[in-house]
Design a protein around this motif. Structure first.
Motif, PDB file in Angstrom:
ATOM      1  N   ALA A 352       0.373  -1.589  -3.683  1.00  0.00           N
ATOM      2  CA  ALA A 352       0.705  -1.798  -5.011  1.00  0.00           C
ATOM      3  C   ALA A 352       0.365  -3.401  -5.376  1.00  0.00           C
ATOM      4  O   ALA A 352       0.332  -4.059  -6.390  1.00  0.00           O
ATOM      5  CB  ALA A 352       1.922  -1.594  -5.679  1.00  0.00           C
ATOM      6  N   VAL A 353       0.272  -4.318  -4.223  1.00  0.00           N
ATOM      7  CA  VAL A 353       0.483  -5.775  -4.218  1.00  0.00           C
ATOM      8  C   VAL A 353      -0.767  -6.295  -3.446  1.00  0.00           C
ATOM      9  O   VAL A 353      -1.043  -7.532  -3.941  1.00  0.00           O
ATOM     10  CB  VAL A 353       1.701  -6.312  -3.815  1.00  0.00           C
ATOM     11  CG1 VAL A 353       3.043  -5.962  -4.407  1.00  0.00           C
ATOM     12  CG2 VAL A 353       1.990  -6.283  -2.259  1.00  0.00           C
ATOM     13  N   LEU A 354      -1.500  -5.513  -2.893  1.00  0.00           N
ATOM     14  CA  LEU A 354      -2.627  -5.899  -2.202  1.00  0.00           C
ATOM     15  C   LEU A 354      -3.880  -5.781  -3.078  1.00  0.00           C
ATOM     16  O   LEU A 354      -3.888  -4.904  -3.721  1.00  0.00           O
ATOM     17  CB  LEU A 354      -2.634  -5.473  -0.799  1.00  0.00           C
ATOM     18  CG  LEU A 354      -1.633  -5.584   0.328  1.00  0.00           C
ATOM     19  CD1 LEU A 354      -1.977  -4.828   1.347  1.00  0.00           C
ATOM     20  CD2 LEU A 354      -1.412  -7.199   0.395  1.00  0.00           C
ATOM     21  N   GLU A 355      -4.948  -6.531  -2.661  1.00  0.00           N
ATOM     22  CA  GLU A 355      -6.092  -6.325  -3.370  1.00  0.00           C
ATOM     23  C   GLU A 355      -6.994  -4.956  -2.957  1.00  0.00           C
ATOM     24  O   GLU A 355      -7.383  -4.458  -3.780  1.00  0.00           O
ATOM     25  CB  GLU A 355      -7.178  -7.409  -2.947  1.00  0.00           C
ATOM     26  CG  GLU A 355      -8.510  -7.661  -3.887  1.00  0.00           C
ATOM     27  CD  GLU A 355      -8.259  -8.310  -5.336  1.00  0.00           C
ATOM     28  OE1 GLU A 355      -9.127  -8.033  -5.962  1.00  0.00           O
ATOM     29  OE2 GLU A 355      -7.167  -8.566  -5.617  1.00  0.00           O
ATOM     30  N   SER A 356      -6.849  -4.881  -1.738  1.00  0.00           N
ATOM     31  CA  SER A 356      -7.442  -3.435  -0.923  1.00  0.00           C
ATOM     32  C   SER A 356      -6.349  -2.624  -0.555  1.00  0.00           C
ATOM     33  O   SER A 356      -5.350  -3.144  -0.194  1.00  0.00           O
ATOM     34  CB  SER A 356      -8.530  -3.737   0.069  1.00  0.00           C
ATOM     35  OG  SER A 356      -7.865  -4.395   0.930  1.00  0.00           O
ATOM     36  N   ASP A 357      -6.594  -1.644  -0.379  1.00  0.00           N
ATOM     37  CA  ASP A 357      -5.694  -0.318  -0.069  1.00  0.00           C
ATOM     38  C   ASP A 357      -5.545  -0.508   1.601  1.00  0.00           C
ATOM     39  O   ASP A 357      -6.529   0.035   2.307  1.00  0.00           O
ATOM     40  CB  ASP A 357      -5.825   0.875  -0.474  1.00  0.00           C
ATOM     41  CG  ASP A 357      -5.310   1.013  -2.115  1.00  0.00           C
ATOM     42  OD1 ASP A 357      -4.728  -0.023  -2.307  1.00  0.00           O
ATOM     43  OD2 ASP A 357      -5.744   1.816  -2.573  1.00  0.00           O
ATOM     44  N   LEU A 358      -4.493  -0.063   2.270  1.00  0.00           N
ATOM     45  CA  LEU A 358      -4.093   0.114   3.430  1.00  0.00           C
ATOM     46  C   LEU A 358      -3.884   1.701   3.565  1.00  0.00           C
ATOM     47  O   LEU A 358      -3.521   2.257   2.528  1.00  0.00           O
ATOM     48  CB  LEU A 358      -3.136  -0.444   4.123  1.00  0.00           C
ATOM     49  CG  LEU A 358      -2.992  -2.151   4.112  1.00  0.00           C
ATOM     50  CD1 LEU A 358      -1.771  -2.312   4.770  1.00  0.00           C
ATOM     51  CD2 LEU A 358      -3.997  -2.444   4.883  1.00  0.00           C
ATOM     52  N   THR A 359      -4.591   2.293   4.700  1.00  0.00           N
ATOM     53  CA  THR A 359      -4.314   3.956   4.856  1.00  0.00           C
ATOM     54  C   THR A 359      -3.290   4.102   6.277  1.00  0.00           C
ATOM     55  O   THR A 359      -3.313   3.066   7.013  1.00  0.00           O
ATOM     56  CB  THR A 359      -5.508   4.490   4.936  1.00  0.00           C
ATOM     57  OG1 THR A 359      -6.198   4.241   6.154  1.00  0.00           O
ATOM     58  CG2 THR A 359      -6.431   4.175   3.800  1.00  0.00           C
ATOM     59  N   THR A 360      -3.157   5.275   6.678  1.00  0.00           N
ATOM     60  CA  THR A 360      -2.388   5.566   7.845  1.00  0.00           C
ATOM     61  C   THR A 360      -3.323   5.470   8.935  1.00  0.00           C
ATOM     62  O   THR A 360      -2.741   5.119  10.143  1.00  0.00           O
ATOM     63  CB  THR A 360      -2.010   7.221   7.878  1.00  0.00           C
ATOM     64  OG1 THR A 360      -3.295   7.978   7.439  1.00  0.00           O
ATOM     65  CG2 THR A 360      -0.937   7.406   6.597  1.00  0.00           C
ATOM     66  N   GLU A 361      -4.568   5.136   8.688  1.00  0.00           N
ATOM     67  CA  GLU A 361      -5.259   4.760   9.757  1.00  0.00           C
ATOM     68  C   GLU A 361      -5.252   3.507  10.243  1.00  0.00           C
ATOM     69  O   GLU A 361      -5.492   3.189  11.361  1.00  0.00           O
ATOM     70  CB  GLU A 361      -6.785   5.049   9.394  1.00  0.00           C
ATOM     71  CG  GLU A 361      -7.191   6.624   9.004  1.00  0.00           C
ATOM     72  CD  GLU A 361      -7.309   7.361  10.403  1.00  0.00           C
ATOM     73  OE1 GLU A 361      -7.487   7.002  11.500  1.00  0.00           O
ATOM     74  OE2 GLU A 361      -6.404   8.456  10.235  1.00  0.00           O
ATOM     75  N   ASP A 362      -4.707   2.518   9.305  1.00  0.00           N
ATOM     76  CA  ASP A 362      -4.434   1.256   9.593  1.00  0.00           C
ATOM     77  C   ASP A 362      -3.206   0.943  10.462  1.00  0.00           C
ATOM     78  O   ASP A 362      -3.072  -0.105  11.033  1.00  0.00           O
ATOM     79  CB  ASP A 362      -4.341   0.252   8.478  1.00  0.00           C
ATOM     80  CG  ASP A 362      -5.850   0.420   7.693  1.00  0.00           C
ATOM     81  OD1 ASP A 362      -6.459  -0.067   8.295  1.00  0.00           O
ATOM     82  OD2 ASP A 362      -5.689   0.629   6.718  1.00  0.00           O
ATOM     83  N   VAL A 363      -2.348   1.938  10.512  1.00  0.00           N
ATOM     84  CA  VAL A 363      -0.997   1.747  11.140  1.00  0.00           C
ATOM     85  C   VAL A 363      -1.115   2.053  12.624  1.00  0.00           C
ATOM     86  O   VAL A 363      -1.789   2.906  13.008  1.00  0.00           O
ATOM     87  CB  VAL A 363      -0.030   3.008  10.661  1.00  0.00           C
ATOM     88  CG1 VAL A 363       1.402   2.393  11.457  1.00  0.00           C
ATOM     89  CG2 VAL A 363       0.102   2.669   9.134  1.00  0.00           C
TER      90      VAL A 363
END
Length: 608
Positions: A352-363
């Motif tokens: 909600a605060v970032l320009e692009s989204d993170l996903t569970t694949e990034d964790v």
């Protein structure tokens, strides 16, 4: 600390008697317990500390890893608490732990140009004022600290300035920001340094040593409803041996395990009422993602409020830590883990605060810590307690007191209060020295900072590597370098080890009290959270480095590998569940009891 010093501690415990007890025994190897042992040792007392698992294995290695005053307390108008926390922050930065605690700037973005800038700005201005007036500061050693010894005052950022400082933030949503400074720490290393500092002053430290009963010096119950306590019975979880440890004063610093320990002390069954000191558990989780997934200038974080908690985006070397949550925990306190719903919650709020989204694949990693939330002390018990806004020290029986509540930043005054309270009648004129005595590795740290470029040249390392080592060992870096001087191969990095040197694992075995692979890979280093395979790729090399020092034979090596693999798989399974109950069950079903290796016939099937 190593297996030999642990054995010596157990021998010292066995040598105690009712006539020749320890002056002070501390139960719990978290930050408050380790700090209490250090505090008591600075007063010239004979001190012991017992911990059922590893140092900091519970809450104290699973925090947000921040040393801060707490902006949220300003909203509650608790200026005294904020001032105390800021005073402790400044003390750690400039005097007692300058090698472990480093300044960290945060941007607080806002969406309303005038109202937010005025409202947030007034709060941060007050925060700076409380910091400036909280203590007489000393000259700082890090470049981010001003010449007067303070972290910098806040500054305003325009929309353009925010985009330059933290380009990953949503450029349309945020109109500007305030930047202010707090500090961060590796919480597990802080606890380790406290324990080693206590040990250097003569304290006996024994991990994997669980309190299973309390020694009563008579059968007559006092005003607190319990007979006087003269020590404890501990179970050596490495050998199965039971040992009586006699102590004139026992301090319970068990965090979220306080309820269990009180029931043992009172001789109660689980669920029975009685203990006046009540501690509830609140779960906070964090995820880690690769540094390149969130573009920002070097070493700056983000803080915003959510509807339930606070959102932090915190730089930690080559990755980001993102959290946190604040939810009640009703499952066993030794089985806390993030579940899929927790991870989704954090991802939703950071996206909600970032320009692009993170996903569970990034964790790449996760952790869950349980905050010990102190409940109001009964009025009838107030006369035998010292109560503050955040923590309480209470006498449970003659010879037994407990400390609970608080937060990482204020561990030192908590420990001082606990020891003051415990020894008030037994030892007179024994003042604490922890406000002026640096933790081990702190004294002479500045001299090593000045030599850092020469160290980098001598050993062929980058300046970043030397800075990282100085932030872990301080002036003890010379001990690490001595290992490499004896064996140059130890100066190279562990394969798949996120930049950790081979020498760091040997050092952890010889000096830092690590006994199991989990200790090496989750707390002495942070591979469990820093790399996607949770340290499995480095496991074989680490075992080869430490097995000789720890006396591991082929069978023990095989067990340690299977145990750590099971540990990783258990947490991965918990992360796929949707509820706390399912996550706790996954851990309880899959985790091996590494701590009970010597007393379990089939350790690979044991339950933690």
């Amino acid at each position: 600390m190593n297996p030999a010093t642990r054995a010596a501690a157990l021998d010292a415990f066995q040598a105690t008697t009712a006539e020749k007890p320890l002056d002070v025994l501390v139960i719990g190897g978290g930050v408050v317990g380790a700090a209490a042992a250090f505090d008591a040792a600075t007063r010239g007392l004979s001190v012991g500390l017992v911990e059922a698992r590893d140092l900091s294995q519970g809450t104290s290695s699973r925090s947000s890893k921040l040393i801060h005053g707490g902006l949220r307390y300003l909203q509650m108008l608790d200026f005294k608490l904020v001032a105390e926390a800021l005073r402790e922050r400044n003390l750690l930065l400039t005097k007692t732990a300058p090698h472990l605690v480093r300044p960290l700037p945060f941007v607080f973005p806002f969406e309303k140009r005038i109202f937010d800038r005025a409202f947030i700005g007034s709060g941060v201005s007050l925060y700076d004022s409380l910091s400036f007036g909280s203590s007489a500061l000393h000259s700082g050693l890090r470049s981010a600290i001003t010449s007067s010894g303070r972290v910098p005052f806040h500054r305003h950022l325009t929309r353009k300035g925010l985009q330059e400082r933290f380009p990953a933030l949503d450029k349309e949503k945020f109109l500007g920001a305030l930047e202010y400074s707090d500090a961060q720490v590796d919480d597990a290393r802080l606890v380790l340094s406290l324990a080693r500092s206590a040990h250097s002053l003569g304290a006996h430290i024994a991990t994997r040593t669980e309190v299973v009963d309390y020694l009563h010096t008579s059968e007559d119950a006092g005003e607190e409803g319990m007979p006087p306590v003269g020590g404890v019975v501990v179970l050596d979880r490495e050998t199965g041996e039971r040992i009586e440890v006699h102590a004139q004063q026992t301090i319970m610093a068990a965090g979220v395990w306080t309820g269990h320990q009180q029931q043992l002390a009172y001789g109660q069954q689980p669920g029975e009422d009685g203990p006046a000191l009540r501690v509830l558990a609140s779960k906070g989780i964090h995820i880690t993602v690769p540094r390149e997934r969130i573009p920002a200038q070097d070493h700056v974080g983000v803080i915003t409020q959510t509807e339930k908690s606070v959102l932090f985006i915190i730089p930690m070397g080559h990755y980001w830590s993102i959290g946190t949550t604040d939810t009640a925990w009703h499952e066993p306190v030794d089985a806390a883990a993030p579940n899929a719903a927790d991870i989704d919650y954090v991802l939703d709020h950071v996206n909600a605060v970032l320009e692009s989204d993170l996903t569970t694949e990034d964790v790449i990693g996760t952790w869950a810590g349980l905050r010990p939330l102190l409940q109001p002390v009964d009025a009838d018990a107030a006369s035998s307690s010292k109560v503050s806004r955040e923590h309480t020290v209470m006498r449970l029986a003659p010879g037994l007191s407990a400390v609970a509540g608080g937060k990482l930043t204020t561990y030192r005054p908590m420990a001082e209060d606990a020891v003051d309270f415990a020894i008030a009648e037994s030892f007179k004129d024994r003042d604490s020295l922890t406000e002026s005595l640096p933790l081990i590795g702190g004294q002479g740290f500045g001299e090593w900072v000045e030599r850092s470029s020469q160290v980098a040249a001598d050993y062929g390392w980058s300046q970043d590597t030397v800075d990282r080592l100085l932030g872990r060992y301080g002036s003890l870096l010379g001990e690490l370098l001595a290992l490499i001087d004896e064996d140059s191969s130890l100066g190279s990095e562990v394969s798949g080890g996120a930049g950790y040197l081979r020498a760091e694992y040997v050092y952890a075995a010889r000096f830092e009290g690590a006994y199991h692979l989990e200790d090496f890979l989750e707390r002495r280093t942070r591979l469990f959270h820093e790399v996607a395979d949770r340290g499995l790729g480095a496991m074989d090399e680490v075992v080869d480095l430490v097995a000789e020092d720890l006396g591991w034979d082929t069978e023990r090596v095989d067990y340690e590998k299977r145990a750590y693999t099971s540990y990783v798989e258990a947490h991965r399974a918990a992360e796929q569940t949707r509820t706390d109950a399912e996550a706790a069950e996954a851990l309880s079903r899959a985790l091996p009891a590494v701590q009970e290796l010597a007393t379990t016939e089939e350790p690979d099937e044991a339950v933690s």
